[in-house]
Design a protein around this motif. Structure first.
Motif, PDB file in Angstrom:
ATOM      1  N   GLY A   1      -6.961   9.779  -0.335  1.00  0.00           N
ATOM      2  CA  GLY A   1      -5.699   9.956   0.360  1.00  0.00           C
ATOM      3  C   GLY A   1      -4.616   9.032  -0.162  1.00  0.00           C
ATOM      4  O   GLY A   1      -3.428   9.337  -0.078  1.00  0.00           O
ATOM      5  N   TRP A   2      -5.006   7.894  -0.715  1.00  0.00           N
ATOM      6  CA  TRP A   2      -4.017   6.957  -1.235  1.00  0.00           C
ATOM      7  C   TRP A   2      -3.258   7.510  -2.433  1.00  0.00           C
ATOM      8  O   TRP A   2      -2.118   7.130  -2.684  1.00  0.00           O
ATOM      9  N   ILE A   3      -3.911   8.376  -3.206  1.00  0.00           N
ATOM     10  CA  ILE A   3      -3.233   8.861  -4.411  1.00  0.00           C
ATOM     11  C   ILE A   3      -1.959   9.601  -4.028  1.00  0.00           C
ATOM     12  O   ILE A   3      -0.894   9.360  -4.596  1.00  0.00           O
ATOM     13  N   ALA A   4      -2.069  10.492  -3.024  1.00  0.00           N
ATOM     14  CA  ALA A   4      -0.882  11.222  -2.578  1.00  0.00           C
ATOM     15  C   ALA A   4       0.155  10.271  -1.990  1.00  0.00           C
ATOM     16  O   ALA A   4       1.358  10.531  -2.051  1.00  0.00           O
ATOM     17  N   ARG A   5      -0.300   9.166  -1.434  1.00  0.00           N
ATOM     18  CA  ARG A   5       0.627   8.215  -0.798  1.00  0.00           C
ATOM     19  C   ARG A   5       1.140   7.167  -1.777  1.00  0.00           C
ATOM     20  O   ARG A   5       1.873   6.265  -1.406  1.00  0.00           O
ATOM     21  N   GLY A   6       0.722   7.263  -3.048  1.00  0.00           N
ATOM     22  CA  GLY A   6       1.247   6.356  -4.071  1.00  0.00           C
ATOM     23  C   GLY A   6       0.482   5.059  -4.205  1.00  0.00           C
ATOM     24  O   GLY A   6       0.873   4.174  -4.959  1.00  0.00           O
TER      25      GLY A   6
END
Ligand code: ZN
Length: 646
Positions: free
Chosen positions: A12-17
């Protein structure tokens, strides 16, 4: 949970940068670099300069100085003959990789991604089959691995490699760099784990990296290893050295110490790692110990700028209240490390004092170091420049503390790369969330778009010219159709603050209600200039005052002093209020020349005559030496009281 299951929840962090620090428990949760976007303003301009100029500048220097080439030479078998740079030169490459990872994470820029991958490939190629990676040790003709834990920086170096791998995994997913970081971490655990070498690295850094890798992967071994490293400090494990074992925090166990001491960067990095260990293991005693050390350090060993370290010879904290402005070492990396420490404490405990210190340090240490074009840097940050310095040429590498002006590169070039990764991930420090809302800690023009754990979406747009102006407009752009809490930090200096025209007190303001998209709140922080005195126990600044306007410390520079008025003769008239004028602060001084030139002492009764009052413009300390070389002081002597001849 398996490593793959943990990584997928992390996905999920990837989408959140991505974000640098993700505790599994704690009072506040971090936001991702795409959930908080800086917009045109004080910090966005610096982040853009980092992106446009500093990253390429650093890469060019790493090539030119041969520090990147060390990895190629490791592959071709040309070490140690071809080795360039100090024993920790590898780490500057790793910090650049981390900076590129955050930069790619927040922007998605493909060229940044290409640059990162090409550098990472050279690094990864040099890793040995057992996970060891260091261009300075272990080959024929080099010192053996781990033969110099006091000064060798091998685990420190692994720490930055692991952090670069984590940044990559959180922003782009698993790749070769992340795999190299895992191999390195496993190697460290194999060699220094139970039954292995019972010691630690003379420069802390592996601790925070291993805990973060545990947070990313769920592999308990990394956390256990970090705890071992933290707990091994303070038992006289490392050799005694000329600066004493406090230099690398091997004098007192972390949980027994009352204040940070020794080498400032080492001290704040270790404390940050201890907070991470304490949070993840539920070790309340350890967390309380670091909290105590932080409070005492802020109360007794920190400059008005937030800078830390007043001893040059060992880059160390001085004793309590030993904070001479002209010996302020205040290494830029110590400022970065102080932010890392305060951020972890803020996430764990939610106490706004941590955010107050982060603000002070960002505006007065982090913003001070880089030149306007991001290609020169202060390594140390003095508060009193006695002589006019000479700017080093753009192609010259200088010793770390030798330059009294910003330099393009240093023999020890830790600070430029540490700034690069900080600016690239700066948005992470602006705001947090919890189960019921969003907390704004740092005021910057920014957009915030996030969701609470139950899925409620919240959007905010912050418009401000802060810190030049104290008006901060917060527009709600998305809000759930139910009450939630918006929390605002009113800084410790902001007496007289208002929210929508109503007086509010300093500290935490919590607004719990139903907000509607389109409504705007206006926070007004009174950024008027004020004279600040030091505690009497800081003898070096007795009888002097500094000027602070909002969070920004100001300074007096020789380029602003009228011709014919000796810079060192100026006294501030405490009876006059400093005033804003065209972005500067005007103070009234008097020139009081020394009575004798051949001997710097005189009977107190023989006071020299005061000169006529003269108005002088002060500018933000973070802007000093941007108009060319000058002498400078943050603390200005006050007009001394007259003693009648007796
Ligand atoms: Zn540094």
């Amino acid at each position: 949970m398996t490593i793959n299951e943990t990584l997928s929840t992390e996905a999920g962090w990837i989408a959140r940068g991505g974000t640098p620090v993700t505790p599994r428990t704690g009072r506040l949760r971090p936001l991702g670099l795409r959930e908080v976007r800086l917009r045109d303003g004080f910090w966005q301009r610096r982040q853009q300069t980092n992106r446009d100029n500093s990253l390429a500048h650093i890469e060019q220097w790493l090539e030119k100085a041969g520090w990147l080439g060390n990895f190629d030479a490791a592959v071709t078998g040309d070490l140690p003959a071809a080795r360039r740079g100090r024993e920790f030169a590898d780490t500057e490459v790793y910090k650049l990789l981390e900076a590129l990872a955050w930069e790619h994470g927040r922007t998605g820029d493909e060229e940044t991604d290409r640059c990162l991958r090409s550098i990472a490939a050279r690094v990864v190629a040099a890793q040995e089959p057992d996970g060891y990676l260091n261009t300075n040790y272990g080959r024929p003709g080099q010192a053996p691995r781990y033969s110099d834990l006091e000064w060798g920086h091998e685990l420190y170096s692994f720490g930055y490699l692991i952090q670069a791998g984590i940044a990559r995994a959180r922003t782009a997913g698993e790749d070769e760099l992340f795999a190299a970081a895992i191999r390195a971490a496993d190697h460290v655990c194999d060699v220094f784990g139970p039954g292995g070498i019972e010691a630690f690295c003379g420069h802390a850094e592996i601790e925070i990296a291993l805990v973060e890798l545990y947070r990313l992967t769920g592999v308990r071994r990394y956390l256990d290893q970090a705890r071992l490293f933290v707990d091994r400090h303070g038992h006289g494990t490392l050799a005694d050295i000329e600066f004493g074992r406090s230099y690398f925090q091997d004098d007192i166990p972390v949980r027994d110490a009352d204040v940070l001491r020794g080498h400032a960067v080492r001290a704040v990095y270790l404390a940050a790692g201890a907070v991470d260990v304490a949070v993840e293991t539920g070790d309340a005693e350890l967390l309380a110990a670091v909290t105590r050390q932080w409070r005492n350090t802020i109360a007794r060993r920190t400059y008005i700028t937030g800078g830390m370290g007043s001893r040059h010879q060992d880059e160390a904290f001085g004793d309590d209240f030993v904070l001479p402005p002209d010996r302020s070492y205040s290494e830029t990396c110590a400022g970065v490390g102080s932010v890392l420490l305060a951020w972890r404490l803020l996430l764990a405990q939610g106490d706004l004092r941590y955010a107050d210190l982060i603000e002070r340090t960002l505006f007065n240490v982090i913003a001070t170091s880089p030149a306007d074009d991001g290609t020169r840097f202060f390594y140390t940050n003095t508060l009193h420049q006695r002589t006019v310095g000479a700017e080093p040429p753009a192609d010259v590498q200088v010793p770390r503390a030798a330059s009294n002006l910003r330099a393009p590169w240093f023999d020890v070039s830790c600070c430029p790369t540490n700034l690069a990764r900080t600016f690239a991930s700066l948005a992470a420090y602006v705001a947090t969330s919890d189960d019921d809302g969003v907390q704004i800690h740092q005021y910057a023009a920014a957009s915030i778009d996030t969701s609470l754990p139950d899925g409620r979406a919240i959007g905010l747009e912050i418009d401000t010219e802060y810190p030049a102006d104290g008006r901060i407009a917060i527009r709600i752009t998305r809000a759930p159709d139910a009450p939630w809490t918006l929390s605002l930090r009113v800084p410790d200096w902001a007496a007289g603050a208002t929210l929508d025209g109503l007086a509010i007190s300093r500290g935490l303001v919590q607004l719990r209600r139903r907000f509607t998209a389109g409504e705007t709140l206006v926070l007004d922080l009174p950024v008027r200039p004020r004279l600040i005195a030091g505690d009497d126990r800081i003898d070096a600044v007795r009888g002097a005052a500094a000027v602070q306007r909002g969070p920004v410390v100001y300074c007096l520079e020789s380029v602003d002093v009228p011709a014919g008025v000796p810079f060192d003769s100026l006294h501030l008239d405490p009876g006059t209020e400093p005033a804003d004028r065209d972005g500067s602060v005007i103070v009234t001084c008097r020139s009081t020349p020394p009575a004798r030139l051949d001997w710097p002492y005189r009977p107190l009764s023989e006071a020299p005559a005061d000169g006529a009052p003269v108005e002088i413009a002060l500018h933000p300390y973070h802007r000093w030496a941007r108009r060319g070389p000058s002498t400078m002081r943050v603390w200005i002597p006050l007009t001394p009281p007259k003693v009648s001849p007796g």
